[in-house]
Design a protein around this motif. Structure first.
Motif, PDB file in Angstrom:
ATOM      1  N   UNK A  24     -17.684  -4.250  -3.721  1.00 47.38           N
ATOM      2  CA  UNK A  24     -17.011  -3.620  -4.856  1.00 47.38           C
ATOM      3  C   UNK A  24     -16.333  -2.307  -4.442  1.00 47.38           C
ATOM      4  N   UNK A  25     -16.994  -1.534  -3.591  1.00 42.11           N
ATOM      5  CA  UNK A  25     -16.418  -0.272  -3.141  1.00 42.11           C
ATOM      6  C   UNK A  25     -15.172  -0.505  -2.284  1.00 42.11           C
ATOM      7  N   UNK A  26     -15.221  -1.465  -1.377  1.00 37.95           N
ATOM      8  CA  UNK A  26     -14.069  -1.775  -0.536  1.00 37.95           C
ATOM      9  C   UNK A  26     -12.882  -2.237  -1.392  1.00 37.95           C
ATOM     10  N   UNK A  27     -13.146  -3.103  -2.344  1.00 40.81           N
ATOM     11  CA  UNK A  27     -12.069  -3.590  -3.225  1.00 40.81           C
ATOM     12  C   UNK A  27     -11.507  -2.440  -4.053  1.00 40.81           C
ATOM     13  N   UNK A  28     -12.360  -1.579  -4.573  1.00 42.42           N
ATOM     14  CA  UNK A  28     -11.907  -0.439  -5.372  1.00 42.42           C
ATOM     15  C   UNK A  28     -11.027   0.484  -4.547  1.00 42.42           C
ATOM     16  N   UNK A  29     -11.415   0.719  -3.295  1.00 44.12           N
ATOM     17  CA  UNK A  29     -10.589   1.566  -2.419  1.00 44.12           C
ATOM     18  C   UNK A  29      -9.217   0.929  -2.196  1.00 44.12           C
TER      19      UNK A  29
ATOM     20  N   UNK B  18       0.838  -1.197   0.000  1.00 41.59           N
ATOM     21  CA  UNK B  18       0.000   0.000   0.000  1.00 41.59           C
ATOM     22  C   UNK B  18       0.877   1.252   0.000  1.00 41.59           C
ATOM     23  N   UNK B  19       0.296   2.365  -0.435  1.00 47.41           N
ATOM     24  CA  UNK B  19       1.011   3.643  -0.438  1.00 47.41           C
ATOM     25  C   UNK B  19       1.389   4.034   0.986  1.00 47.41           C
TER      26      UNK B  19
ATOM     27  N   UNK C 284      -3.163   1.136  -3.404  1.00 48.16           N
ATOM     28  CA  UNK C 284      -1.957   0.326  -3.601  1.00 48.16           C
ATOM     29  C   UNK C 284      -0.794   1.203  -4.045  1.00 48.16           C
ATOM     30  N   UNK C 285       0.385   0.776  -3.677  1.00 48.20           N
ATOM     31  CA  UNK C 285       1.604   1.521  -4.048  1.00 48.20           C
ATOM     32  C   UNK C 285       1.845   1.440  -5.540  1.00 48.20           C
TER      33      UNK C 285
END
Length: 110
Positions: free
Chosen positions: A99-104, A61-62, A109-110
């Protein structure tokens, strides 16, 4: 989150999350129950946050990703979706939340 969209139609969109239901129905009127529900939700959030933190440390993750905040938000999203699912008798809110959780998570992601 992955299993909820499949489980809700099987139960005709009833039931949902035991702890979410308990929080909705009893937390305002019963302090010991409220405390136990809060402890469970805190533990669930901490477990998910620890999972995210492990991935964050690997660079997945970033840098600005906040595992604790993400865990609480995603679990809140799921609990709210289960409530909407029960009210609408449709699994669509749970699918949308997934879908929203996965999109977030993909966006952060880095």
């Amino acid at each position: 989150i992955e299993g909820a969209p499949a489980l809700m139609p099987q139960s005709h969109c009833s039931g949902g999350c035991f702890f979410g239901n308990l929080a909705q129905e009893a937390a305002d009127g019963n302090e010991p129950i409220r405390q136990k529900v809060a402890e469970h939700l805190d533990a669930w959030t901490a477990e998910l946050a620890a999972f995210f933190e492990r991935w964050h440390r690997t660079g997945y993750f970033r840098e600005d990703f906040q595992p604790q905040v993400a865990a609480q938000a995603i679990l809140s999203l799921l609990e709210g979706a289960l409530l909407f699912c029960k009210a609408s008798k449709s699994p669509e809110p749970v699918e949308s939340a997934k879908h929203l959780a996965v999109a977030y998570l993909e966006a952060i992601r880095a």
